[in-house]
Design a protein around this motif. Structure first.
Motif, short mmCIF file in Angstrom:
data_model
loop_
_atom_site.label_atom_id
_atom_site.label_comp_id
_atom_site.label_asym_id
_atom_site.label_seq_id
_atom_site.Cartn_x
_atom_site.Cartn_y
_atom_site.Cartn_z
N LEU A 1 8.71 -8.48 32.23
CA LEU A 1 8.45 -9.90 32.01
C LEU A 1 9.40 -10.48 30.96
CD1 LEU A 1 6.72 -12.38 32.62
CD2 LEU A 1 5.12 -11.60 30.86
N ALA A 2 9.63 -9.74 29.90
CA ALA A 2 10.57 -10.20 28.86
C ALA A 2 11.97 -10.36 29.45
CB ALA A 2 10.60 -9.21 27.69
N TRP A 3 12.38 -9.39 30.26
CA TRP A 3 13.69 -9.47 30.91
C TRP A 3 13.79 -10.68 31.83
CZ3 TRP A 3 15.12 -9.35 36.05
CH2 TRP A 3 16.50 -9.23 36.29
N LEU A 4 12.77 -10.88 32.66
CA LEU A 4 12.77 -12.00 33.59
C LEU A 4 12.84 -13.34 32.85
CD1 LEU A 4 12.49 -13.11 36.48
CD2 LEU A 4 10.01 -13.03 36.15
N LEU A 5 12.05 -13.48 31.80
CA LEU A 5 12.07 -14.73 31.04
C LEU A 5 13.41 -14.95 30.36
CD1 LEU A 5 8.47 -14.57 29.57
CD2 LEU A 5 9.33 -16.28 31.20
N ARG A 6 14.02 -13.89 29.84
CA ARG A 6 15.36 -14.03 29.25
C ARG A 6 16.37 -14.46 30.30
NH1 ARG A 6 14.22 -9.15 26.85
NH2 ARG A 6 15.72 -8.13 28.21
N MET A 7 16.26 -13.93 31.51
CA MET A 7 17.18 -14.31 32.59
C MET A 7 17.01 -15.79 32.93
SD MET A 7 18.98 -11.68 33.23
CE MET A 7 18.73 -11.18 31.54
N VAL A 8 15.77 -16.24 32.99
CA VAL A 8 15.51 -17.65 33.30
C VAL A 8 16.09 -18.55 32.21
CG1 VAL A 8 13.70 -19.39 33.56
CG2 VAL A 8 13.48 -17.19 34.72
N VAL A 9 15.82 -18.23 30.95
CA VAL A 9 16.34 -19.04 29.85
C VAL A 9 17.86 -19.00 29.85
CG1 VAL A 9 16.43 -19.33 27.34
CG2 VAL A 9 14.26 -18.77 28.45
N GLY A 10 18.44 -17.83 30.06
CA GLY A 10 19.90 -17.71 30.10
C GLY A 10 20.50 -18.55 31.21
N CYS A 11 19.92 -18.49 32.39
CA CYS A 11 20.41 -19.29 33.52
C CYS A 11 20.26 -20.78 33.25
CB CYS A 11 19.70 -18.90 34.80
SG CYS A 11 20.20 -17.28 35.42
N VAL A 12 19.15 -21.18 32.67
CA VAL A 12 18.94 -22.60 32.34
C VAL A 12 20.02 -23.07 31.38
CG1 VAL A 12 17.42 -24.18 31.08
CG2 VAL A 12 16.47 -22.71 32.84
N LEU A 13 20.30 -22.28 30.34
CA LEU A 13 21.31 -22.69 29.36
C LEU A 13 22.71 -22.73 29.97
CD1 LEU A 13 20.01 -20.83 26.19
CD2 LEU A 13 20.04 -23.31 26.59
N ILE A 14 23.04 -21.76 30.80
CA ILE A 14 24.35 -21.76 31.46
C ILE A 14 24.48 -22.96 32.37
CG2 ILE A 14 25.78 -20.53 33.15
CD1 ILE A 14 24.67 -17.91 31.87
N TYR A 15 23.45 -23.21 33.17
CA TYR A 15 23.46 -24.36 34.08
C TYR A 15 23.56 -25.67 33.30
CZ TYR A 15 21.95 -27.68 37.63
OH TYR A 15 21.88 -28.75 38.48
N ALA A 16 22.80 -25.76 32.20
CA ALA A 16 22.79 -26.99 31.41
C ALA A 16 24.15 -27.26 30.77
CB ALA A 16 21.71 -26.91 30.33
N SER A 17 24.89 -26.22 30.46
CA SER A 17 26.17 -26.41 29.78
C SER A 17 27.29 -26.87 30.71
CB SER A 17 26.59 -25.10 29.11
OG SER A 17 26.97 -24.13 30.07
N ALA A 18 27.21 -26.53 31.98
CA ALA A 18 28.34 -26.72 32.90
C ALA A 18 28.82 -28.17 32.99
CB ALA A 18 27.97 -26.20 34.28
N ASP A 19 27.95 -29.09 33.31
CA ASP A 19 28.36 -30.48 33.50
C ASP A 19 28.83 -31.10 32.18
OD1 ASP A 19 28.59 -32.73 35.41
OD2 ASP A 19 27.14 -33.68 34.06
N LYS A 20 28.20 -30.69 31.09
CA LYS A 20 28.58 -31.23 29.77
C LYS A 20 29.96 -30.73 29.35
CE LYS A 20 24.17 -30.20 28.55
NZ LYS A 20 23.10 -29.83 27.66
N ILE A 21 30.28 -29.50 29.70
CA ILE A 21 31.62 -28.97 29.40
C ILE A 21 32.67 -29.70 30.22
CG2 ILE A 21 33.10 -26.94 29.68
CD1 ILE A 21 30.66 -25.23 28.84
N LEU A 22 32.35 -29.99 31.47
CA LEU A 22 33.31 -30.66 32.36
C LEU A 22 33.48 -32.14 32.05
CD1 LEU A 22 32.30 -29.01 35.75
CD2 LEU A 22 34.32 -28.52 34.34
N HIS A 23 32.47 -32.76 31.44
CA HIS A 23 32.51 -34.21 31.17
C HIS A 23 32.10 -34.50 29.72
CE1 HIS A 23 31.62 -33.76 35.54
NE2 HIS A 23 32.69 -34.53 35.60
N PRO A 24 32.94 -34.09 28.76
CA PRO A 24 32.55 -34.26 27.36
C PRO A 24 32.42 -35.73 26.93
CG PRO A 24 34.80 -33.46 27.52
CD PRO A 24 34.22 -33.42 28.89
N GLN A 25 33.21 -36.62 27.51
CA GLN A 25 33.09 -38.04 27.12
C GLN A 25 31.75 -38.62 27.56
OE1 GLN A 25 36.86 -39.38 28.83
NE2 GLN A 25 37.41 -40.10 26.77
#
Length: 151
Positions: free
Chosen positions: A14-38
């Motif tokens: 369960l700890a592993w699964l939750l870490r994977m979910v949080v990690g994926c959420v953070l990676i996904y959340a960063s993508a568009d912001k990195i591509l469009h900083p303005q």
């Protein structure tokens, strides 16, 4: 009965699964912001929490920090530190939404996209971010229980 429950719950998985979910959420959340900083800088400005001199550095730095935390959680590298920092970051986002809600400022969250658009109701963002904040907290607790189960 308490002992049976402790043995039935796969805390480590369960700890592993939750870490994977949080990690994926953070990676996904960063993508568009990195591509469009303005565009993301405009969203950071809309929060009205930072002085203008800090908006651009935060808009550039923050998505890369999210990406780094997500990769660390996903890979298991610096797992506890990344989990702690992810919790702190998500708590800061949640508090920023609450502050703006009580100030009467309806901001586009900017959590997963930097595209300007019609903002959803602030209570939706606050509720969703509360759930996102609960994930690393639950991962932390599941990891603690997994360690306690180890002989």
């Amino acid at each position: 009965m308490q002992g049976l429950r402790e043995q039935v719950v796969p805390w480590e998985a369960l700890a592993w699964l939750l870490r994977m979910v949080v990690g994926c959420v953070l990676i996904y959340a960063s993508a568009d912001k990195i591509l469009h900083p303005q565009d993301f800088a405009a969203i950071v400005t809309d929060y009205r929490l930072l002085p203008p001199a800090l908006v651009n550095p935060v808009a550039i730095w923050l998505p890369w920090f999210e990406l780094l935390l997500g990769v660390c959680l996903f890979s298991g590298f610096w797992r506890q530190g990344a989990l702690f920092l992810a919790t702190a970051l998500l708590a800061a986002f949640w508090l920023a939404l609450i502050v703006n809600y009580f100030r009467g400022v309806n901001v586009g969250c900017g959590c997963f996209t930097s595209t300007p658009g019609e903002a959803a109701p602030m209570l939706w963002y606050i509720g969703r971010d509360a759930v996102l904040l609960a994930l690393p907290l639950l991962a932390w607790e599941a990891g603690r229980r997994a360690e306690a189960q180890q002989p």
